[in-house]
Design a protein around this motif. Structure first.
Motif, mmCIF file in Angstrom:
data_model
loop_
_atom_site.group_PDB
_atom_site.id
_atom_site.type_symbol
_atom_site.label_atom_id
_atom_site.label_comp_id
_atom_site.label_asym_id
_atom_site.label_seq_id
_atom_site.Cartn_x
_atom_site.Cartn_y
_atom_site.Cartn_z
ATOM 1 N N PRO A 199 71.993 37.325 30.895
ATOM 2 C CA PRO A 199 72.915 37.004 32.001
ATOM 3 C C PRO A 199 72.545 37.650 33.335
ATOM 4 N N PHE A 200 71.708 38.689 33.292
ATOM 5 C CA PHE A 200 71.336 39.378 34.535
ATOM 6 C C PHE A 200 70.153 38.720 35.251
ATOM 7 N N ALA A 201 69.427 37.851 34.557
ATOM 8 C CA ALA A 201 68.252 37.239 35.180
ATOM 9 C C ALA A 201 68.588 36.521 36.486
ATOM 10 N N PRO A 202 69.646 35.681 36.542
ATOM 11 C CA PRO A 202 69.971 35.025 37.815
ATOM 12 C C PRO A 202 70.392 35.998 38.917
ATOM 13 N N LYS A 203 70.935 37.146 38.529
ATOM 14 C CA LYS A 203 71.399 38.122 39.523
ATOM 15 C C LYS A 203 70.238 38.869 40.184
ATOM 16 N N LEU A 204 69.105 38.916 39.510
ATOM 17 C CA LEU A 204 67.926 39.596 40.075
ATOM 18 C C LEU A 204 66.938 38.622 40.706
ATOM 19 N N THR A 205 66.992 37.368 40.282
ATOM 20 C CA THR A 205 66.075 36.364 40.804
ATOM 21 C C THR A 205 66.312 36.130 42.300
ATOM 22 N N GLY A 206 65.236 36.126 43.054
ATOM 23 C CA GLY A 206 65.331 35.911 44.491
ATOM 24 C C GLY A 206 65.684 37.156 45.283
ATOM 25 N N ARG A 207 65.744 38.287 44.626
ATOM 26 C CA ARG A 207 66.077 39.547 45.294
ATOM 27 C C ARG A 207 64.819 40.369 45.551
ATOM 28 N N ARG A 208 64.883 41.166 46.590
ATOM 29 C CA ARG A 208 63.755 42.000 47.003
ATOM 30 C C ARG A 208 63.826 43.370 46.317
ATOM 31 N N VAL A 209 62.677 43.874 45.886
ATOM 32 C CA VAL A 209 62.585 45.230 45.337
ATOM 33 C C VAL A 209 62.511 46.208 46.505
ATOM 34 N N VAL A 210 63.423 47.168 46.529
ATOM 35 C CA VAL A 210 63.464 48.103 47.657
ATOM 36 C C VAL A 210 62.885 49.474 47.319
ATOM 37 N N GLU A 211 62.868 49.829 46.040
ATOM 38 C CA GLU A 211 62.371 51.167 45.692
ATOM 39 C C GLU A 211 62.071 51.252 44.203
ATOM 40 N N LEU A 212 61.048 51.999 43.872
ATOM 41 C CA LEU A 212 60.746 52.395 42.495
ATOM 42 C C LEU A 212 61.029 53.884 42.379
ATOM 43 N N GLU A 213 61.693 54.272 41.308
ATOM 44 C CA GLU A 213 62.071 55.680 41.123
ATOM 45 C C GLU A 213 61.876 56.059 39.667
ATOM 46 N N THR A 214 61.475 57.298 39.433
ATOM 47 C CA THR A 214 61.472 57.824 38.075
ATOM 48 C C THR A 214 62.404 59.014 38.000
ATOM 49 N N ARG A 215 63.073 59.122 36.879
ATOM 50 C CA ARG A 215 63.897 60.280 36.582
ATOM 51 C C ARG A 215 63.491 60.752 35.193
ATOM 52 N N GLY A 216 62.623 61.744 35.165
ATOM 53 C CA GLY A 216 62.074 62.187 33.892
ATOM 54 C C GLY A 216 61.240 61.070 33.280
ATOM 55 N N LYS A 217 61.621 60.653 32.076
ATOM 56 C CA LYS A 217 60.880 59.604 31.377
ATOM 57 C C LYS A 217 61.489 58.226 31.592
ATOM 58 N N ALA A 218 62.464 58.124 32.476
ATOM 59 C CA ALA A 218 63.093 56.841 32.789
ATOM 60 C C ALA A 218 62.517 56.273 34.080
ATOM 61 N N LEU A 219 62.443 54.951 34.142
ATOM 62 C CA LEU A 219 61.932 54.259 35.320
ATOM 63 C C LEU A 219 63.015 53.334 35.846
ATOM 64 N N LEU A 220 63.208 53.352 37.148
ATOM 65 C CA LEU A 220 64.222 52.532 37.797
ATOM 66 C C LEU A 220 63.584 51.662 38.864
ATOM 67 N N ILE A 221 63.874 50.371 38.803
ATOM 68 C CA ILE A 221 63.467 49.428 39.848
ATOM 69 C C ILE A 221 64.731 49.020 40.582
ATOM 70 N N HIS A 222 64.852 49.422 41.838
ATOM 71 C CA HIS A 222 66.055 49.167 42.624
ATOM 72 C C HIS A 222 65.886 47.887 43.444
ATOM 73 N N PHE A 223 66.892 47.016 43.356
ATOM 74 C CA PHE A 223 66.882 45.762 44.096
ATOM 75 C C PHE A 223 67.803 45.859 45.312
ATOM 76 N N GLU A 224 67.615 44.955 46.260
ATOM 77 C CA GLU A 224 68.272 45.041 47.558
ATOM 78 C C GLU A 224 69.791 44.891 47.497
ATOM 79 N N HIS A 225 70.339 44.264 46.462
ATOM 80 C CA HIS A 225 71.783 44.005 46.419
ATOM 81 C C HIS A 225 72.547 45.034 45.591
ATOM 82 N N GLY A 226 71.902 46.144 45.270
ATOM 83 C CA GLY A 226 72.614 47.220 44.605
ATOM 84 C C GLY A 226 72.460 47.295 43.111
ATOM 85 N N LEU A 227 71.744 46.364 42.506
ATOM 86 C CA LEU A 227 71.479 46.440 41.075
ATOM 87 C C LEU A 227 70.119 47.097 40.830
ATOM 88 N N SER A 228 70.006 47.765 39.683
ATOM 89 C CA SER A 228 68.769 48.464 39.319
ATOM 90 C C SER A 228 68.404 48.131 37.886
#
Length: 275
Positions: A35-64
């Motif tokens: 269900p999240f695929a349409p919410k991320l499609t067409g959105r710009r990646v604004v930042e890549l972040e790591t927290r320890g062994k976790a990886l976060l891809i942050h999108f422009e509309h507030g979802l990660s």
């Protein structure tokens, strides 16, 4: 399991292709994420972040997009829709106009909003990131002296992600070896100078592993060992995986122990336990 340096290097590769780009197509291999695929499609990646062994891809509309590789997960960065030959299961595919970021075999994946990031059961509990520019030697000394950490054996403390996030098995052995500290000792057993030395080596070994692709030996020692014809597996670490081989500092045979149910390597002469 990949440790903090490996995850940061994976994030760097993804950022080089995705950061600032619009993700045109999103595919999830887990039904709960579809269900999240349409919410991320067409959105710009604004930042890549790591927290320890976790990886976060942050999108422009507030979802990660959150992922933790655990033992088997692996990110691949390829030209668009160019898939590697692998028997791994594809979990996430992010396609821009020219590139694809592909996550295989991981199962700990989530799409989170800002509140979800703050309440996530792993992210909300971890300590400072090992590779954060905000983590100083002074801050690490303060962690060592904190009431909840100061009386714990270092061999187990250095695997606790609430202490410092991103340290795993090979980094634990290497940090304690370079600091010349036995894993049975506690922060409260150390003199102030020893605490500062341990904090400094924690930062130095972690950052060296990141910069050199998992190599924890110093560049000078690596160069010397390469001249002798040694391969990467032999010059990569000072202690980890070197049971029965001579310590580079004193010549004593490196020993292998089990600490916190994980293998740990040390020099019994350089890293003396309390008597």
């Amino acid at each position: 399991m990949p440790e903090g340096p490996e995850i940061r290097r994976a994030a760097d590769k993804i950022a080089a292709k995705l950061s600032g780009q619009v993700v045109e197509t999103v595919w999830f291999g887990l039904p709960r994420l579809e269900p999240f695929a349409p919410k991320l499609t067409g959105r710009r990646v604004v930042e890549l972040e790591t927290r320890g062994k976790a990886l976060l891809i942050h999108f422009e509309h507030g979802l990660s997009l959150y992922s933790h590789n655990q033992l088997y997960g692996r990110w691949f960065v390829r030209s668009r829709e160019s898939y590697p030959k692998t028997n791994r299961s594809l979990r996430v595919a992010l396609h821009t106009a020219n590139a694809s970021a592909l996550l295989y075999s991981a199962s700990e994946i989530a799409v989170l909003d800002e509140r979800g990031l703050g309440e996530h059961p792993f992210l909300s509990r971890i300590g400072p990131d090992l590779l954060s520019h905000d983590l100083s030697r002074q801050a690490l000394v303060a962690q060592l002296r904190a009431s909840r950490f100061r009386n714990r054996a270092l061999g187990s403390l250095y695997l606790d992600q609430r202490f410092v996030a991103g340290i795993g098995n090979y980094l634990r052995s290497e940090i304690l070896h370079f600091a010349r500290v036995h894993p049975k000792r506690r922060p409260s057993d150390l003199e102030a100078a020893e605490q500062r030395k341990l904090a400094a080596e924690t930062l130095a070994v972690g950052r060296r592993a990141y910069e050199l692709g998992g190599i924890t030996n110093t560049p000078r020692r690596v160069a010397q060992l390469k001249k002798k014809g040694l391969k990467r597996r032999d010059y990569r670490h000072a202690a980890f995986g070197r049971a029965g081989k001579p310590c580079y500092r004193c010549g004593t045979e490196v020993e292998k122990l089990s600490v916190a149910s994980r293998r740990l390597y040390l020099c019994p002469s350089c890293q003396v336990a309390l008597r």
